[in-house]
Design a protein around this motif. Structure first.
Motif, PDB file in Angstrom:
ATOM      1  N   CYS A  97      -3.667 -66.372  -1.049  1.00 43.92           N
ATOM      2  CA  CYS A  97      -4.874 -65.546  -0.889  1.00 43.92           C
ATOM      3  C   CYS A  97      -5.955 -65.928  -1.898  1.00 43.92           C
ATOM      4  N   SER A  98      -5.539 -66.276  -3.108  1.00 44.17           N
ATOM      5  CA  SER A  98      -6.523 -66.563  -4.161  1.00 44.17           C
ATOM      6  C   SER A  98      -7.318 -67.824  -3.884  1.00 44.17           C
ATOM      7  N   MET A  99      -6.843 -68.666  -2.962  1.00 43.74           N
ATOM      8  CA  MET A  99      -7.612 -69.853  -2.586  1.00 43.74           C
ATOM      9  C   MET A  99      -8.923 -69.455  -1.925  1.00 43.74           C
ATOM     10  N   SER A 100      -9.031 -68.177  -1.513  1.00 44.08           N
ATOM     11  CA  SER A 100     -10.273 -67.667  -0.933  1.00 44.08           C
ATOM     12  C   SER A 100     -11.460 -67.847  -1.867  1.00 44.08           C
ATOM     13  N   ALA A 101     -11.218 -67.864  -3.161  1.00 47.29           N
ATOM     14  CA  ALA A 101     -12.308 -68.014  -4.120  1.00 47.29           C
ATOM     15  C   ALA A 101     -13.077 -69.309  -3.896  1.00 47.29           C
ATOM     16  N   ALA A 102     -12.414 -70.302  -3.303  1.00 47.05           N
ATOM     17  CA  ALA A 102     -13.067 -71.579  -3.041  1.00 47.05           C
ATOM     18  C   ALA A 102     -14.050 -71.508  -1.882  1.00 47.05           C
ATOM     19  N   TYR A 103     -13.987 -70.429  -1.095  1.00 45.60           N
ATOM     20  CA  TYR A 103     -14.851 -70.282   0.070  1.00 45.60           C
ATOM     21  C   TYR A 103     -15.985 -69.295  -0.169  1.00 45.60           C
ATOM     22  N   LEU A 104     -15.997 -68.659  -1.312  1.00 47.48           N
ATOM     23  CA  LEU A 104     -17.021 -67.666  -1.643  1.00 47.48           C
ATOM     24  C   LEU A 104     -18.131 -68.300  -2.476  1.00 47.48           C
ATOM     25  N   ALA A 105     -19.325 -67.734  -2.380  1.00 49.42           N
ATOM     26  CA  ALA A 105     -20.396 -68.164  -3.278  1.00 49.42           C
ATOM     27  C   ALA A 105     -19.957 -67.919  -4.720  1.00 49.42           C
ATOM     28  N   VAL A 106     -20.391 -68.768  -5.624  1.00 50.60           N
ATOM     29  CA  VAL A 106     -19.924 -68.698  -7.012  1.00 50.60           C
ATOM     30  C   VAL A 106     -20.089 -67.310  -7.626  1.00 50.60           C
ATOM     31  N   PRO A 107     -21.241 -66.645  -7.498  1.00 54.25           N
ATOM     32  CA  PRO A 107     -21.367 -65.309  -8.101  1.00 54.25           C
ATOM     33  C   PRO A 107     -20.367 -64.299  -7.533  1.00 54.25           C
ATOM     34  N   VAL A 108     -20.095 -64.390  -6.231  1.00 53.72           N
ATOM     35  CA  VAL A 108     -19.138 -63.466  -5.614  1.00 53.72           C
ATOM     36  C   VAL A 108     -17.724 -63.779  -6.087  1.00 53.72           C
ATOM     37  N   ALA A 109     -17.377 -65.052  -6.151  1.00 48.72           N
ATOM     38  CA  ALA A 109     -16.056 -65.445  -6.648  1.00 48.72           C
ATOM     39  C   ALA A 109     -15.858 -64.993  -8.088  1.00 48.72           C
ATOM     40  N   GLN A 110     -16.917 -65.080  -8.879  1.00 47.79           N
ATOM     41  CA  GLN A 110     -16.833 -64.619 -10.263  1.00 47.79           C
ATOM     42  C   GLN A 110     -16.633 -63.109 -10.320  1.00 47.79           C
ATOM     43  N   ASP A 111     -17.341 -62.387  -9.467  1.00 44.37           N
ATOM     44  CA  ASP A 111     -17.236 -60.928  -9.458  1.00 44.37           C
ATOM     45  C   ASP A 111     -15.842 -60.475  -9.059  1.00 44.37           C
ATOM     46  N   ILE A 112     -15.273 -61.127  -8.058  1.00 43.48           N
ATOM     47  CA  ILE A 112     -13.963 -60.713  -7.546  1.00 43.48           C
ATOM     48  C   ILE A 112     -12.835 -61.230  -8.418  1.00 43.48           C
ATOM     49  N   PHE A 113     -12.888 -62.507  -8.770  1.00 44.21           N
ATOM     50  CA  PHE A 113     -11.762 -63.154  -9.446  1.00 44.21           C
ATOM     51  C   PHE A 113     -12.042 -63.515 -10.907  1.00 44.21           C
ATOM     52  N   GLY A 114     -13.162 -64.184 -11.150  1.00 48.47           N
ATOM     53  CA  GLY A 114     -13.395 -64.765 -12.464  1.00 48.47           C
ATOM     54  C   GLY A 114     -13.538 -63.767 -13.584  1.00 48.47           C
ATOM     55  N   ASN A 115     -14.186 -62.623 -13.309  1.00 46.90           N
ATOM     56  CA  ASN A 115     -14.448 -61.641 -14.362  1.00 46.90           C
ATOM     57  C   ASN A 115     -13.307 -60.643 -14.569  1.00 46.90           C
ATOM     58  N   ASP A 116     -12.294 -60.709 -13.730  1.00 41.65           N
ATOM     59  CA  ASP A 116     -11.171 -59.775 -13.819  1.00 41.65           C
ATOM     60  C   ASP A 116      -9.874 -60.561 -13.952  1.00 41.65           C
ATOM     61  N   PRO A 117      -9.289 -60.620 -15.143  1.00 44.32           N
ATOM     62  CA  PRO A 117      -8.064 -61.404 -15.331  1.00 44.32           C
ATOM     63  C   PRO A 117      -6.863 -60.844 -14.577  1.00 44.32           C
ATOM     64  N   ARG A 118      -6.973 -59.610 -14.064  1.00 39.40           N
ATOM     65  CA  ARG A 118      -5.876 -59.015 -13.297  1.00 39.40           C
ATOM     66  C   ARG A 118      -6.192 -58.981 -11.795  1.00 39.40           C
ATOM     67  N   ALA A 119      -7.162 -59.783 -11.360  1.00 46.95           N
ATOM     68  CA  ALA A 119      -7.530 -59.794  -9.949  1.00 46.95           C
ATOM     69  C   ALA A 119      -6.388 -60.329  -9.091  1.00 46.95           C
ATOM     70  N   VAL A 120      -6.100 -59.606  -8.019  1.00 52.74           N
ATOM     71  CA  VAL A 120      -5.111 -60.034  -7.029  1.00 52.74           C
ATOM     72  C   VAL A 120      -5.666 -59.684  -5.656  1.00 52.74           C
ATOM     73  N   LEU A 121      -5.601 -60.645  -4.750  1.00 49.39           N
ATOM     74  CA  LEU A 121      -6.005 -60.417  -3.360  1.00 49.39           C
ATOM     75  C   LEU A 121      -4.757 -60.429  -2.491  1.00 49.39           C
ATOM     76  N   ALA A 122      -4.645 -59.448  -1.606  1.00 49.94           N
ATOM     77  CA  ALA A 122      -3.547 -59.389  -0.634  1.00 49.94           C
ATOM     78  C   ALA A 122      -4.139 -59.186   0.747  1.00 49.94           C
ATOM     79  N   TRP A 123      -3.398 -59.625   1.777  1.00 56.42           N
ATOM     80  CA  TRP A 123      -3.867 -59.362   3.133  1.00 56.42           C
ATOM     81  C   TRP A 123      -2.704 -59.369   4.098  1.00 56.42           C
ATOM     82  N   GLY A 124      -2.969 -58.926   5.311  1.00 56.41           N
ATOM     83  CA  GLY A 124      -1.969 -58.904   6.357  1.00 56.41           C
ATOM     84  C   GLY A 124      -2.634 -58.872   7.718  1.00 56.41           C
ATOM     85  N   PRO A 125      -1.871 -59.108   8.795  1.00 60.21           N
ATOM     86  CA  PRO A 125      -2.452 -59.143  10.137  1.00 60.21           C
ATOM     87  C   PRO A 125      -2.737 -57.755  10.687  1.00 60.21           C
ATOM     88  N   GLY A 126      -3.619 -57.712  11.673  1.00 57.19           N
ATOM     89  CA  GLY A 126      -3.932 -56.469  12.368  1.00 57.19           C
ATOM     90  C   GLY A 126      -4.232 -56.746  13.829  1.00 57.19           C
TER      91      GLY A 126
END
Length: 399
Positions: A97-126
């Motif tokens: 899931c964290s590979m998603s950061a490579a598809y986001l604009a840099v500021p958004v990737a920083q907001d979600i992942f870079g600025n939070d050392p405890r950032a975790v992304l999870a997902w599932g089907p629907g």
């Protein structure tokens, strides 16, 4: 020209990163009973995993990630799975899931992942979900399940087919409906506890829902690695699908390794009822153990050698090919089922010792059989591989 066989150094991964996982194994193992009972990863264990940065293995360096290679990723996941399968599964899922950061604009990737050392992304089907285009983004409605690690995640991914404002499906140039994954904060969803399962109980792969929730356009991604990826490193010349396959094969191999090691301890000391000597003296058991061991090692080696070979190609500047994707899928699915066979041998040969709740073989038996029931363990993957090899039109969606 034949491709050179990867060396032992190629197969070993980054020793400094693997050492972090090995150092945590006793801590993970000590927490395994609590993980099983509470169906969650304990906060104290999460602290240690974040401290070792094991949730950031496949995250881009530009977002404060490690951006390691898939061979190292396999070794880390396998090491943790020897101690607790649920923890390893969560790390593997979060890694992809964290590979998603490579598809986001840099500021958004920083907001979600870079600025939070405890950032975790999870997902599932629907199966019954939708995202309707609106000004600045999408209105998202649906229910998503199997969100492994979602209970300790900071963000969730809601994968959706896209509809225009008038309700018509949005289609691409090939006529296929466009799909995107919407990233939302965990506090914005409604949870339902559904994860009462045979195994992998600690993954807390529960269900979450959104109702007409607004998601900004720049908080949505495609999972097609060759369409919107802004990173040029070798890790991002393949998709998260490939890394999932490698990681979950590592989970299975770690479970099997732990099971066989535990069985050896049992067999050396247990004298079965009605017998005069320990299990270890039984020729059938001796032969079965040797075959389980060689099958596990061979399957594990196929995953590592295939991935190490492909990694050299990616480092050289190439993108992963369909043939390489098929190879990884074949190797990973094979490893998962050879691991299951090894665990089944250990469980059966140990006799009644293995049936009691809390025994390492009992838990590993439940965990491996839950792994094989998941998407990554589908035997139908071999049908896809075989069809591709024979030149038959094959759906490579999960390859």
């Amino acid at each position: 020209m034949d491709t050179p066989i990867p060396s032992s150094a190629d197969l070993a991964g980054d020793p400094s990163i693997v050492a972090r996982a090995e150092a945590l194994r006793p801590i993970v193992e000590a927490a395994s009973d609590e993980i099983e009972e509470k169906r969650r990863l304990p906060l104290a264990l999460l602290d240690k995993l974040h401290e070792a940065r094991l949730f950031r293995l496949l995250m881009p360096r530009s977002a404060n990630g490690i951006e390691t290679d898939p061979v190292t990723f396999f070794h880390v996941i396998e090491a943790i799975a020897k101690a607790d399968a649920s923890t390893a599964w969560c790390l593997s899922q979060a890694g992809g899931c964290s590979m998603s950061a490579a598809y986001l604009a840099v500021p958004v990737a920083q907001d979600i992942f870079g600025n939070d050392p405890r950032a975790v992304l999870a997902w599932g089907p629907g199966p019954r979900v939708r995202a309707v285009e609106c000004e600045g983004g999408y209105r998202v409605t649906g229910v998503w399940a199997f969100a492994s690690g979602g209970r300790h995640a900071t963000w969730l991914g809601a994968h959706c087919p896209i509809y225009a404002a008038d309700g018509t499906p949005r289609r691409d140039a090939n006529g296929e409906q466009v799909e995107r994954t919407m990233l939302v904060r965990t506090e914005d969803v409604d949870w339902t506890d559904i994860w009462n399962t045979v195994g992998l109980r600690g993954t807390a792969s529960d269900q979450f829902a959104l109702n007409d929730f607004f998601v900004r356009s720049d908080h949505s991604i495609t999972r097609e690695f060759d369409r919107e990826c802004r990173e040029d490193g070798p890790l991002y010349r393949m998709s998260s699908h490939t890394c999932y396959q490698v990681g979950f094969a590592g989970v299975a191999c770690g479970i099997a390794r732990g099971a066989l090691d535990n069985f050896v301890d049992v067999a050396r000391n247990k004298v079965p009822r009605g017998m005069r000597s320990p299990i270890r003296d039984n020729a059938v058991v001796q032969s079965g153990l040797a075959q389980a061991e060689v099958n596990l090692r061979a399957a594990r080696g196929f995953v590592l050698q295939s991935m190490a070979d492909i990694w050299k190609d990616l480092v050289a500047g190439n993108s992963i090919t369909a043939a390489q994707r098929v190879t990884v899928r074949m190797a990973a699915t094979h490893a998962i089922h050879k691991a299951r066979e090894a665990v089944d041998f250990a469980y059966n040969a140990a006799g009644a010792t293995a049936i009691f709740e809390g025994h390492p073989l009992e838990r590993r038996f439940r965990d491996i059989h839950t792994v094989t029931q998941q998407l990554q363990g589908r035997l139908s993957h071999f049908e896809t591989v075989g069809a591709w090899m024979l030149g038959v039109d094959a759906d490579l969606s999960f390859v």
